[in-house]
Design an enzyme around this catalytic site. Structure first.
Site, PDB file in Angstrom:
ATOM      1  N   TYR A 135       0.855  -1.187   0.000  1.00 41.67           N
ATOM      2  CA  TYR A 135       0.000   0.000   0.000  1.00 41.67           C
ATOM      3  C   TYR A 135       0.889   1.234   0.000  1.00 41.67           C
ATOM      4  CZ  TYR A 135      -3.645   3.208   1.831  1.00 41.67           C
ATOM      5  OH  TYR A 135      -4.523   4.250   2.037  1.00 41.67           O
ATOM      6  N   LYS A 163      -1.690  -1.196  -3.843  1.00 42.72           N
ATOM      7  CA  LYS A 163      -2.669  -0.113  -3.834  1.00 42.72           C
ATOM      8  C   LYS A 163      -1.885   1.177  -4.002  1.00 42.72           C
ATOM      9  CE  LYS A 163      -6.062   2.332  -0.990  1.00 42.72           C
ATOM     10  NZ  LYS A 163      -6.679   2.447   0.356  1.00 42.72           N
TER      11      LYS A 163
END
Length: 296
Positions: A135, A163
């Site tokens: 992330y 992400k």
């Protein structure tokens, strides 16, 4: 390993009037999200206020979402921690509970070197047998995982997803190119735009309030109907913008309350929206016809 594709909701954590985790509302929320067509669920991310939950609450939320989803959609558990040992422990715990994957920010605050970032994710990968969604959110971690570093991360066995939460949407293209397809990209902020650049999914905050519509954007892109997907995205930009910025948790919870699914206030230091903010949430819900019902 399961393959992750589509719009995955970065879930809020419901609290009751006393501020305790509200597991019964969480179960209702999971059912509504899945019945509305969402492709996957990610509890205990930033929108889930993971830093404001204790170890017991972490386990309660993770176990409840995994059990209630019951394999209907993939569930990735946010297992971020500044201490690598804690991130490893929580990732092992998530796998033991039946998670399909974990989502992990790099160590925050300490400004790790590239070597330390790689060691952090390698330690987590070595400890589990499920995929890791790296992330990247430099606005909150004080470190930016740029595409060349992501290419190195993609060489770690279980680091198969990222992400990407910056406004530089061309990073999607660069990550796909530099990793030879080893790293599959989920947009973090710019959902529709990330799909256009080659993302396979969107780890979305707006789908807390509009799971059906945000999932539909992915489905239309996959069908080659980009204009239709863009129309949905543009129509929902008032809501998308409302849950962006510093009040993303409070804004998301205000939207859900206006939709008939109250999930409590955020925990301090976050504050709930004021009266004007709640009125704005009600206007958006009315204008878009949103409601917390699978019959929409």
């Amino acid at each position: 390993m399961k393959t992750f594709r589509g719009t995955y909701t970065i879930m809020v954590t419901p609290f009751d009037a006393e501020g305790a985790v509200d597991l019964s509302t969480l179960e209702r929320y999971v059912d509504w999200q899945i019945e509305s067509g969402i492709h996957g669920l990610i509890p205990l991310g930033s929108t889930g206020e993971f830093l404001s939950l204790g170890d017991e609450e972490f386990e309660q939320v993770a176990a409840t979402v995994i059990r209630r989803a019951a394999g209907r959609v993939p569930v990735l558990i946010g297992t971020t921690a500044e201490d690598t040992r804690v991130a490893v422990r929580r990732s092992r715990q998530a796998e033991a509970l039946g998670a399909d994957g974990v989502m992990v920010l790099p160590p925050f605050y300490c400004t790790p070197t590239d070597a330390e970032v790689l060691a952090h994710y390698r330690a987590i990968s070595d400890a589990i047998g499920i995929p890791i969604m790296v992330y990247n959110n430099p606005a909150v971690t004080n470190i930016d995982l740029r595409p060349p570093l992501v290419a190195k991360l993609s060489e770690i066995d279980n680091c198969r997803y990222i992400k990407e939460s910056t406004l530089e949407v061309t990073r999607v293209r660069d990550i796909v190119r530099l990793t030879d397809g080893r790293m599959h990209v989920f947009g973090g902020i710019m959902g529709y735009e990330s799909y256009v650049e080659g993302a396979v999914g969107w780890a979305a905050v707006p789908s807390n309030g509009a799971p059906r519509e945000m999932a539909r954007i992915h489905d239309l892109v996959q069908a080659g109907r980009f204009a239709d997907a863009r129309e949905i995205a543009f129509r929902h930009f008032p809501m998308i913008d409302f849950v962006a910025g510093q009040s993303y948790v409070a804004g998301t919870k205000a939207l859900l309350a206006a939709m008939g699914l109250p999930v409590g206030d955020p925990r301090p230091p976050r504050l709930p929206l004021d009266a004007a903010g709640h009125a704005a949430a009600r206007r958006i819900v009315a204008e878009l016809g949103l409601r917390a019902s699978s019959s929409t």
